[in-house]
Design an enzyme around this catalytic site. Structure first.
Site, PDB file in Angstrom:
ATOM      1  N   CYS A  11       1.266  -8.529 -22.795  1.00 16.92           N
ATOM      2  CA  CYS A  11       0.920  -7.111 -22.918  1.00 16.92           C
ATOM      3  C   CYS A  11      -0.090  -6.714 -21.844  1.00 16.92           C
ATOM      4  O   CYS A  11      -0.486  -7.529 -21.008  1.00 16.92           O
ATOM      5  CB  CYS A  11       0.351  -6.806 -24.301  1.00 16.92           C
ATOM      6  SG  CYS A  11      -1.255  -7.569 -24.586  1.00 16.92           S
ATOM      7  N   ASP A 441       5.974  15.923  13.690  1.00 17.62           N
ATOM      8  CA  ASP A 441       6.096  15.741  15.129  1.00 17.62           C
ATOM      9  C   ASP A 441       7.404  16.383  15.559  1.00 17.62           C
ATOM     10  O   ASP A 441       8.426  16.226  14.877  1.00 17.62           O
ATOM     11  CB  ASP A 441       6.087  14.249  15.461  1.00 17.62           C
ATOM     12  CG  ASP A 441       6.274  14.004  16.937  1.00 17.62           C
ATOM     13  OD1 ASP A 441       5.539  14.619  17.733  1.00 17.62           O
ATOM     14  OD2 ASP A 441       7.160  13.204  17.301  1.00 17.62           O
TER      15      ASP A 441
END
Length: 854
Positions: A11, A441
């Site tokens: 767990c 770009d």
């Protein structure tokens, strides 16, 4: 990043325990443990043996993940056992055995007691025999599911109780009290007190202990099956790895194991074959299906000189290729490593569950003890109080908390991989959806990056062939995309490049060299003006070309202007639509380019961006990103080497997959298809994954907040609600299953569907951000520093001054902060505009009161 297998975790508490233990090892910079894949990623220079020992000291097992076996195959990843599901068959066998014993146990304990079902002769009327019968069957089920007890009590001994501890305590308490009742009943029977015999018969909880273990095992099986499905994408990728290759040696085709292929070997790919390693086509041509890597179903034509990638499929022709990347260096292996690394890292939102998990199990145990004591104090029988305490133990679910984030991350990352969108880490998957600004770009991102010569404008006394000869010769030495356009044009015209010497690149301006003993220049207008006389009519011509989106390249020789060669880069077909989708998501879109303002404006208008920053030098993109970060989270999208600093500076770097390795290495997200539309898809997927995580965490917390009081009996007086321990175990089992199933819904998400796009609440809109900024020239920040003063209350000493100074200097644009606690004043030296909201947030986060700017 070194990756380890971790065993014994059950767990989120186990996960937190392992992380804490490994993080304490000297040399470990960061550690992320995944409950989902039972793996751990560790960064730093710590010795592997020390890390493994730390895990073992914490009560768990660990081993270093191997990339391959020894010898020639050491560089070849071993995918045969990777992510193999070994747990599900074991859990299934345990469940079958448990059910086989549980059915006769429940027949006697529930069927006979509640519905008076007939009993076999050896049990009929013999209460002691019935008790022994139930006890023996329960012991059998406990032995079958001994893993819960071994793991649970080991965690308790190490001071790190986990989910198995809750199950073990609940089952042990049920069984222990039932054994006590059995002995007490035997004593009562010997004494002839039949009333007490019947009372103790009703205190048997053997079936509760057995049912708790069986139902938890049911939940574990469902969880294991569902968890296996979350890694389907990674498993599918691993299956694509070839086992053999047909190598060509001395004209003879020989099939060899894939690990024997070396760089430089030539291999044959026939129609229908998968390409075994990355390479370059040296003979033949074909159409190659690259959908396995990019998600793009349309085959790509390949001929001599083109690159091919491992795991792609040859559709038609016969090809001979030369190996360029083998083993773990192939594109497929790098993709698998990226997906695997993302699973081994931890998203920031997971820290919420981690903090809760660290104290969750001990808190539940305390609540269970308090529940037992309270019910005893109010006069309830021991059996009743014990049932409430056991219900608290078995309904609590730390598993759901631990799985809430990693299952969604794994499924989301797998979905991205299937569609050619690679998130390198869990952080990048979570944070991509939060970006407010996308800087693109221009070359290779918005445009195709393949400019062509569209016009030649020679000077009056210069022949166009002479102009092209000079341009061809000098640009032949350059790596710039615009130079390649001129070189291609020269080759198409059958020209041979003349030899030049003393070639130099003038960053951001152009190039220079010596041709036939004369100095020649090529570049922008500013450069040529320095070395030749350029008339106003030439400047006007350049302006007209720029307004059409063309880039004029000027050339001069020995102080004489030669002419202009106009070059244009064509916008990708999907760029305008992709940018429109980004804007619909509330993203502010900025285009960065080295072009002049007029050329940039023409392309920006065609593409539809919000804002354009023109004339950016290669080293100036990073500064523009820094300036944009004043306004919000910024993602930079690029593909070139000169984009790497900007990709690193941005909050999220996104590399176009067809770009350079440097850009890909610097980025957080890689788009394998090289399509701009995948930027919006990545943002959609990130937002959907984060929504799914929020849903999972909500249900995990909500379940425990509602379930624990219900199990404790808090609602009995108000609503008459109570909870049998067996139903608590069933609810615990289903909680984890529901969380994993919810995460699997991401597989249905359509990341390219823009019809439901909507902006985030913190979207910036589409007005220009840098119009009033301190950019004297695009991409260059003024060095002039301005001063401002702010009033801050609450500073009492030099220590307070240091706190405020540190907080403020973290803000982009604030270069220096000087605090004076006596005057309640802070003086700031800034090199960029700083938002008042950012100043206020920084001061308040340091624990002081922001009054305002003076």
């Amino acid at each position: 990043m070194e990756q380890y297998n971790v065993t014994g975790m059950s767990c989120a508490a186990c996960q937190a325990r392992v992380e804490k233990a490994v993080s304490a090892v000297p040399g470990v910079d960061s550690c992320a443990v995944s409950l989902l894949t039972n793996s751990m990623g560790v960064e730093g220079n710590a010795d592997a043996a020390a890390i493994i020992k730390a895990v073992e000291n914490a009560g768990y097992g660990a081993s270093l993940k191997a990339d391959g076996s020894a010898g020639a195959s050491a560089s070849v990843p071993n995918y045969d056992n990777e992510l193999a599901d070994t747990e599900t068959p074991k859990i299934r066998n345990r469940l079958i055995a448990s059910v086989i014993l549980l059915i006769p146990l429940m027949y006697v304990s529930m069927g006979h007691m509640l519905w008076d079902w007939p009993l076999p002769g050896f049990l009929d009327g013999n209460h002691i025999a019935m008790g022994l019968y139930e006890m023996l069957l329960t012991i059998g089920i406990m032995v079958i599911n001994q893993k819960f007890f071994v793991s649970g009590f080991k965690g308790l001994i190490h001071g790190a109780p986990n989910m198995d501890t809750l199950v073990a305590l609940g089952a042990t308490a049920s069984f222990g009290y039932s054994v006590f009742a059995l002995f007490a009943m035997t004593s009562a029977m010997v004494a002839g007190d039949m009333d007490k015999v019947m009372d103790y018969m009703m205190e048997f909880y053997f079936e509760s202990a057995a049912t708790i273990l069986t139902l938890i095992t049911v939940g574990k099986l469902l969880e294991s099956i569902s968890k296996g499905r979350t890694t389907d994408a990674l498993k599918d990728l691993m299956k694509l790895a070839a086992k053999t290759a047909v190598v060509l040696k001395d004209g003879v085709e020989t099939e060899v194991p894939i690990e024997q292929v070396k760089i430089g070997d030539r291999f044959v790919v026939k129609p229908g074959d998968n390409i075994p390693v990355d390479g370059i086509v040296v003979d033949g041509s074909s159409a190659v299906n690259e959908s396995a890597l990019t998600g793009e179903s349309i085959p790509v034509d390949k001929s001599v000189g083109d690159s091919v990638s491992a795991a792609t499929s040859n559709e038609s022709g016969y090809m001979v290729c030369e190996a360029t990347r083998v083993g773990k260096d192939t594109t497929l292996s790098q993709i698998i490593q990226m997906v695997s690394d993302a699973a081994a890292t931890k998203a920031p939102i997971a820290k919420i569950a981690d903090k809760v998990s660290g104290v969750f199990v001990p808190t539940v145990i305390v609540i269970a003890i308090i529940t037992f004591i309270v019910w005893m104090l109010v006069g309830q029988p021991v059996g009743y109080a014990l049932a409430r305490a056991i219900s608290v133990l078995v309904i609590s679910c730390p598993c759901a908390l631990g799985l809430a984030t990693p299952v969604a991350i794994m499924v989301g990352n797998g979905m991205g991989a299937k569609n050619g969108i690679m998130f390198k880490t869990a952080v990048s998957l979570e944070e991509t959806g939060k970006v407010q600004i996308v800087a693109l770009d221009k070359t290779g991102t918005i445009t195709k990056g393949e400019p062509k010569v569209v016009g030649i404008f020679e000077a009056e006394d210069v022949d166009d062939v002479d102009l092209l000869r000079v341009a061809f010769a000098v640009e032949n030495k350059s790596e710039h995309p615009l130079a390649k356009a001129i070189v291609e044009n020269g080759l198409e015209n059958g020209m041979e490049p003349a030899e030049v010497t003393d070639f130099k690149v003038l960053s951001g301006n152009g190039i220079t060299a010596i041709l036939d003993g004369e100095e020649v220049y090529g570049g922008n207008l500013e450069l040529i003006k320095q070395h030749a006389n350029v008339g106003t009519e030439i400047v006007e011509l350049a302006d007209r070309l720029a307004e059409k989106g063309e880039t004029p390249l000027f050339f001069a020789k020995n102080g004489k202007y030669l002419g202009i060669i106009s070059v244009a880069d064509v916008i990708k077909e999907d760029s305008p639509e992709a940018i429109a989708h980004l804007k619909n998501l509330g993203i502010h879109v900025v285009m960065l380019t080295g072009d002049n303002e007029k050329t940039a404006a023409a392309i920006a208008a065609e593409a539809g961006v919000d804002e354009v920053v023109a004339g950016v030098k290669p080293d100036g993109k990073e500064e523009v990103i820094r300036a944009l970060q004043q306004y919000g989270k910024v993602a930079m999208v690029g593909d070139g080497i000169n984009d790497a600093p900007a990709l690193t500076r941005a909050d999220m770097g996104i590399a176009i997959g067809a770009g350079t390795d440097v850009a890909i290495d610097a980025a957080d997200v890689v788009l394998m298809k090289s399509r701009l539309s995948d930027v919006a898809a990545a943002i959609r997927l990130s937002r959907a994954t984060l929504r799914n995580i929020h849903e999972n965490l909500f249900w995990a917390f909500f379940y425990n907040v509602i379930g624990i009081p219900l199990a404790a009996g808090a609602y009995i007086h108000a609503f008459g609600w109570t909870l049998n321990p067996m139903f608590g175990a069933a609810a615990m089992s289903l909680s984890s299953f529901c969380v994993v199933t919810n995460a699997l819904r991401l597989n249905l998400f359509k990341m390219h569907d823009h019809t439901r796009d909507k902006a985030l609440k913190n979207s910036l809109g589409h007005e220009k951000l840098l119009v009033n900024s301190q950019h004297s020239k695009a991409g260059e920040i003024k060095e002039d520093k301005s001063t401002m003063e702010i009033t801050v209350n609450g500073m009492m000493c030099a220590h307070c001054e240091a706190h405020v100074k540190e907080a403020l200097e973290k803000i982009n644009g604030v270069d220096e902060a000087t605090a004076n606690h006596e005057a309640n004043l802070v003086t700031l030296k800034t090199s960029a505009d700083v938002a008042e909201a950012d100043l206020k947030a920084a001061v308040e986060s340091a624990g002081y009161e922001f009054v305002g700017i003076k």
